[in-house]
Every structure is written in structure tokens, then in C-alpha cells.
Design a protein around this motif. Sequence first.
Motif, short mmCIF file in Angstrom:
data_model
loop_
_atom_site.label_atom_id
_atom_site.label_comp_id
_atom_site.label_asym_id
_atom_site.label_seq_id
_atom_site.Cartn_x
_atom_site.Cartn_y
_atom_site.Cartn_z
N CYS A 1 22.46 50.80 55.91
CA CYS A 1 22.84 51.02 57.24
C CYS A 1 22.42 52.29 57.55
CB CYS A 1 24.41 50.85 57.19
SG CYS A 1 25.37 49.49 57.20
N GLN A 2 22.38 53.27 56.63
CA GLN A 2 21.61 54.62 56.84
C GLN A 2 20.32 54.46 57.41
OE1 GLN A 2 21.79 57.60 54.03
NE2 GLN A 2 21.53 59.15 55.26
N THR A 3 19.22 53.55 56.75
CA THR A 3 17.99 53.32 57.08
C THR A 3 18.05 52.78 58.51
OG1 THR A 3 17.32 53.28 54.74
CG2 THR A 3 15.73 52.48 56.65
N ALA A 4 18.62 51.66 58.70
CA ALA A 4 18.80 51.19 59.97
C ALA A 4 19.25 51.90 61.24
CB ALA A 4 19.59 49.80 59.98
N ASP A 5 19.83 52.91 60.74
CA ASP A 5 20.42 53.72 62.02
C ASP A 5 19.53 54.90 62.34
OD1 ASP A 5 22.45 54.33 63.88
OD2 ASP A 5 23.12 56.15 62.70
N TRP A 6 18.75 55.18 61.44
CA TRP A 6 17.95 56.43 61.44
C TRP A 6 17.07 56.51 62.88
CZ3 TRP A 6 17.79 60.92 60.39
CH2 TRP A 6 16.67 62.10 60.64
N PRO A 7 16.43 55.67 63.36
CA PRO A 7 15.93 55.70 64.77
C PRO A 7 16.85 56.12 65.89
CG PRO A 7 15.26 53.68 63.78
CD PRO A 7 16.23 54.13 63.01
N ASN A 8 18.08 55.83 65.53
CA ASN A 8 19.13 56.00 66.69
C ASN A 8 19.65 57.71 66.29
OD1 ASN A 8 18.89 53.76 68.25
ND2 ASN A 8 20.27 52.71 66.54
N HIS A 9 19.83 57.87 65.07
CA HIS A 9 20.27 59.03 64.78
C HIS A 9 19.66 60.28 64.47
CE1 HIS A 9 22.99 61.72 62.51
NE2 HIS A 9 22.55 61.77 61.39
N LYS A 10 18.13 60.11 64.55
CA LYS A 10 17.33 61.13 64.11
C LYS A 10 17.17 62.23 65.17
CE LYS A 10 12.29 61.76 63.83
NZ LYS A 10 10.93 61.08 63.82
N ALA A 11 17.44 62.17 66.31
CA ALA A 11 17.57 63.09 67.37
C ALA A 11 18.84 64.15 67.24
CB ALA A 11 17.31 62.67 68.66
N ALA A 12 19.94 63.42 67.14
CA ALA A 12 21.08 63.94 67.03
C ALA A 12 21.41 64.68 65.60
CB ALA A 12 22.41 63.01 67.08
N GLU B 1 27.18 59.72 74.36
CA GLU B 1 26.13 59.06 73.72
C GLU B 1 25.20 58.84 74.69
OE1 GLU B 1 27.88 55.22 72.96
OE2 GLU B 1 28.94 55.96 70.78
N VAL B 2 25.25 58.84 76.22
CA VAL B 2 24.18 58.57 76.91
C VAL B 2 23.63 59.74 77.75
CG1 VAL B 2 23.85 57.39 79.29
CG2 VAL B 2 25.12 56.27 77.61
N LYS B 3 24.56 60.68 78.22
CA LYS B 3 24.22 61.93 79.05
C LYS B 3 23.75 62.92 78.04
CE LYS B 3 25.68 65.06 82.47
NZ LYS B 3 26.70 65.73 83.01
N TYR B 4 24.57 62.96 77.04
CA TYR B 4 24.16 64.09 76.04
C TYR B 4 23.34 63.66 74.63
CZ TYR B 4 27.28 66.79 79.00
OH TYR B 4 27.81 67.55 79.91
N GLY B 5 23.16 62.48 74.65
CA GLY B 5 22.42 61.88 73.60
C GLY B 5 22.85 62.03 72.17
N GLY B 6 24.25 62.10 72.09
CA GLY B 6 24.90 62.24 70.62
C GLY B 6 24.46 63.50 70.11
N ASP B 7 24.39 64.55 71.13
CA ASP B 7 24.27 66.04 70.72
C ASP B 7 25.32 66.76 70.70
OD1 ASP B 7 23.50 68.56 70.30
OD2 ASP B 7 21.57 68.45 71.33
N GLU B 8 26.13 66.87 69.62
CA GLU B 8 27.31 67.71 69.56
C GLU B 8 27.39 68.94 69.91
OE1 GLU B 8 29.01 67.33 65.75
OE2 GLU B 8 29.36 64.90 66.05
N LYS B 9 26.11 69.67 69.82
CA LYS B 9 26.07 71.03 70.34
C LYS B 9 26.33 71.10 71.99
CE LYS B 9 23.33 75.33 70.54
NZ LYS B 9 22.43 76.01 70.08
N ARG B 10 25.28 70.34 72.39
CA ARG B 10 25.62 70.17 74.11
C ARG B 10 26.99 69.60 74.50
NH1 ARG B 10 21.24 66.24 75.84
NH2 ARG B 10 21.89 66.93 78.04
N PHE B 11 27.50 68.71 73.72
CA PHE B 11 28.75 68.09 74.04
C PHE B 11 29.92 69.14 74.05
CE2 PHE B 11 32.27 65.23 73.52
CZ PHE B 11 32.33 64.66 74.73
#
Length: 209
Positions: free
Chosen positions: A36-47, A105-115
Motif C-alpha cells: 500500500c505504501q508503494t502504491a500511494d507514493w505518487p500521491n504522497h510524495k509531494a506532501a 487535499e485539493v487546495k492545499y495538496g495535502g501539505d500540512e504546513k500550508r493547511f
Amino acid sequence: MPTKKCAVCKKTSGPSYQPLQKCSRCQSQVYCGRECQTADWPNHKAACKAVLTNGEPWYEAYRKCKDGTRHEGVLELITWSCPKEGTGWGHCFEEESADMKEKFEVKYGGDEKRFYNYWPQGFRWTCCGMEGDMKYGCDHHGTGKKPCTCDFCRMGQALPDRIYNEQSAGRMGLQLARGPDPRSYSASHAAMATSMRAMMGLDEASDDE
């Protein structure tokens, strides 16, 4: 009590009931296993990259409190519901939680710092259960490097039941100390705190309620 789930398959445990594993780099995303971690990496990479700043978690810059103490836990995004407060994801009203999650998820791209800069009350410090927008004091009651600065520790008293048993989103799932911090007691502070709390009616409710 908040329940951690795999970010991909939403399981609450891995194969053969093994505990979930955190992303080793950012420590914020959890998975039931490597697949699951490998499958999610493309989505999780930026965050994931956004979590670290100069090799440190992004929230390092927010640890210091106005009274000079410092939080020693993790600044954690609240993703669970609190029935007593009527709040949901992001510690907003339950009926608004789905929109808030989509914004994260959309506006802040999953970026916790910005959120966090947008919605600090959607986070909590794991050392004391205080919400992210609370800037005064880390009530660690003896578990921190410096003496606790709360009224009760200064008065040499453990937290009363009505406070310690409070069910809030920030405290759900945490095993917090009750105190008192023996390093905090001060006769002058105790007298002042007792007087001020009585004047403001802060201790009118019975501790046995």
C-alpha cells in the motif's frame, strides 16, 4: 477514540493483525504494509517532502509558547470525530468536515504546513492535547523538560476530575499526565492562582461531578 487507518485500503491493521506502519520519512502517513505504501507514493510524495524543512518537521517553528515553554510532542492533524463537541475531520463542525477535508487535499495538496497556516485549530499537540491555535503554555504536568506553568501544578494540585476527564477532540486517544508537577509549586503563585480562580468563578463546579 481516534482510529488510525491505512491511507490506501483503510484497514486498521496489517496482515495477521500487525500494527500499521508510519512513513519512515515524514512519520505522518500510515500504511498496513509495503504494498500500500508503494502504491500511494505518487500521491504522497509531494506532501511527504513538504513535511520536512531543513531536515526537521515543519512544526518545529511553532513549538515555543508565549510563556516561554515549548511543546515536546507532535503537531497532529485532527482527522477523527468528537461527538461531544459535534466536530469532525479538521476539528470543524461535523457537517462541514467533508468540505474541509477536500480543501486540505485539493487546495492545499495535502501539505500540512500550508493547511496549518490556514486552519491551526484543526491540529493538536500530542504532549498536552492543546489545539494548534493555543499559543499559551504546554500543560505537561511533570512530563516535560521544564516545569509546567498551569495553575494546578503551581498550586501543587492534580487536575480535578472535571478537567482531566474532559472529552475534547484535542485530548481523544492521548494518555496525558494528571500532575502535579513537583517542580512547579510556588507559595506566591499558589496564593495568586487560588485568589484569581475564585474571583473568576473557575472552580465553582464540584470536582466530584
